[in-house]
Design a protein around this motif. Structure first.
Motif, PDB file in Angstrom:
ATOM      1  N   HIS A   5       1.091  -1.290  -0.087  1.00  0.00           N
ATOM      2  CA  HIS A   5      -0.422  -0.273   0.368  1.00  0.00           C
ATOM      3  C   HIS A   5       0.652   1.217  -0.175  1.00  0.00           C
ATOM      4  O   HIS A   5       0.632   2.191  -0.586  1.00  0.00           O
ATOM      5  CB  HIS A   5      -0.752  -0.162   0.844  1.00  0.00           C
ATOM      6  N   LYS A   9       1.398   3.891  -3.247  1.00  0.00           N
ATOM      7  CA  LYS A   9       0.786   5.502  -2.914  1.00  0.00           C
ATOM      8  C   LYS A   9       1.631   6.044  -3.035  1.00  0.00           C
ATOM      9  O   LYS A   9       1.263   7.183  -3.482  1.00  0.00           O
ATOM     10  CB  LYS A   9       0.648   5.492  -1.253  1.00  0.00           C
ATOM     11  N   CYS A  13       1.017   9.344  -6.421  1.00  0.00           N
ATOM     12  CA  CYS A  13       1.579  11.027  -6.730  1.00  0.00           C
ATOM     13  C   CYS A  13       2.975  10.598  -7.745  1.00  0.00           C
ATOM     14  O   CYS A  13       3.438  12.069  -7.680  1.00  0.00           O
ATOM     15  CB  CYS A  13       2.701  10.568  -4.710  1.00  0.00           C
ATOM     16  N   ASP A  56       2.475   7.345   5.062  1.00  0.00           N
ATOM     17  CA  ASP A  56       1.260   7.819   4.402  1.00  0.00           C
ATOM     18  C   ASP A  56       0.342   8.193   4.449  1.00  0.00           C
ATOM     19  O   ASP A  56      -0.119   8.472   3.655  1.00  0.00           O
ATOM     20  CB  ASP A  56       0.433   5.997   5.831  1.00  0.00           C
ATOM     21  N   THR A  57       0.578   9.287   5.798  1.00  0.00           N
ATOM     22  CA  THR A  57       0.160   9.871   5.543  1.00  0.00           C
ATOM     23  C   THR A  57       0.632  11.730   4.977  1.00  0.00           C
ATOM     24  O   THR A  57      -0.222  12.243   4.112  1.00  0.00           O
ATOM     25  CB  THR A  57       0.335  11.199   7.863  1.00  0.00           C
ATOM     26  N   TYR A  59       1.389  10.591   2.078  1.00  0.00           N
ATOM     27  CA  TYR A  59       1.216  10.856   0.570  1.00  0.00           C
ATOM     28  C   TYR A  59      -0.056  10.850   0.483  1.00  0.00           C
ATOM     29  O   TYR A  59      -0.854  11.013  -1.024  1.00  0.00           O
ATOM     30  CB  TYR A  59       1.750   8.727   0.160  1.00  0.00           C
ATOM     31  N   THR A  60      -0.519  10.469   1.639  1.00  0.00           N
ATOM     32  CA  THR A  60      -2.547  10.446   1.248  1.00  0.00           C
ATOM     33  C   THR A  60      -2.667  12.422   0.788  1.00  0.00           C
ATOM     34  O   THR A  60      -3.325  12.806   0.331  1.00  0.00           O
ATOM     35  CB  THR A  60      -3.246   9.996   2.469  1.00  0.00           C
ATOM     36  N   ASN A  64      -3.909  14.471  -2.157  1.00  0.00           N
ATOM     37  CA  ASN A  64      -5.441  14.825  -2.404  1.00  0.00           C
ATOM     38  C   ASN A  64      -5.506  16.442  -2.971  1.00  0.00           C
ATOM     39  O   ASN A  64      -5.848  16.229  -3.877  1.00  0.00           O
ATOM     40  CB  ASN A  64      -5.927  15.541  -0.696  1.00  0.00           C
TER      41      ASN A  64
END
Length: 83
Positions: A5, A9, A13, A56-57, A59-60, A64
């Protein structure tokens, strides 16, 4: 959280390893270790989990931002500095 995951990600990106390393302050070696689920380079499991969560944060947030830029009309993008 699956390690595939995290790698997926980063690929979504369209970010290079060195760019992510500079932006997050995490070494490229540790980023690759998280992507390969290798906990050996980390001092503890907690350190591994915190690094995984930070990536993870990051990439999130980047995903967005990319989606929001696509919603902005191209004639306005040049005025606000987005590419």
């Amino acid at each position: 959280m699956s390690d595939e995951h995290i790698l997926r990600k980063r690929i979504e990106c369209k970010l290079e390893l060195d760019h992510v390393s500079r932006e997050t302050g995490i070494s490229m070696k540790l980023i690759q270790a998280v992507e390969q689920a290798d906990k050996k380079p980390f001092s503890s499991v907690l350190s591994y989990k915190m690094t995984e969560r930070k990536l993870d944060t990051y990439y999130t947030i980047k995903l967005n931002m990319t989606h929001k830029e696509k919603k902005i009309p191209s004639f306005l993008r040049s005025k606000i500095g987005a590419k």
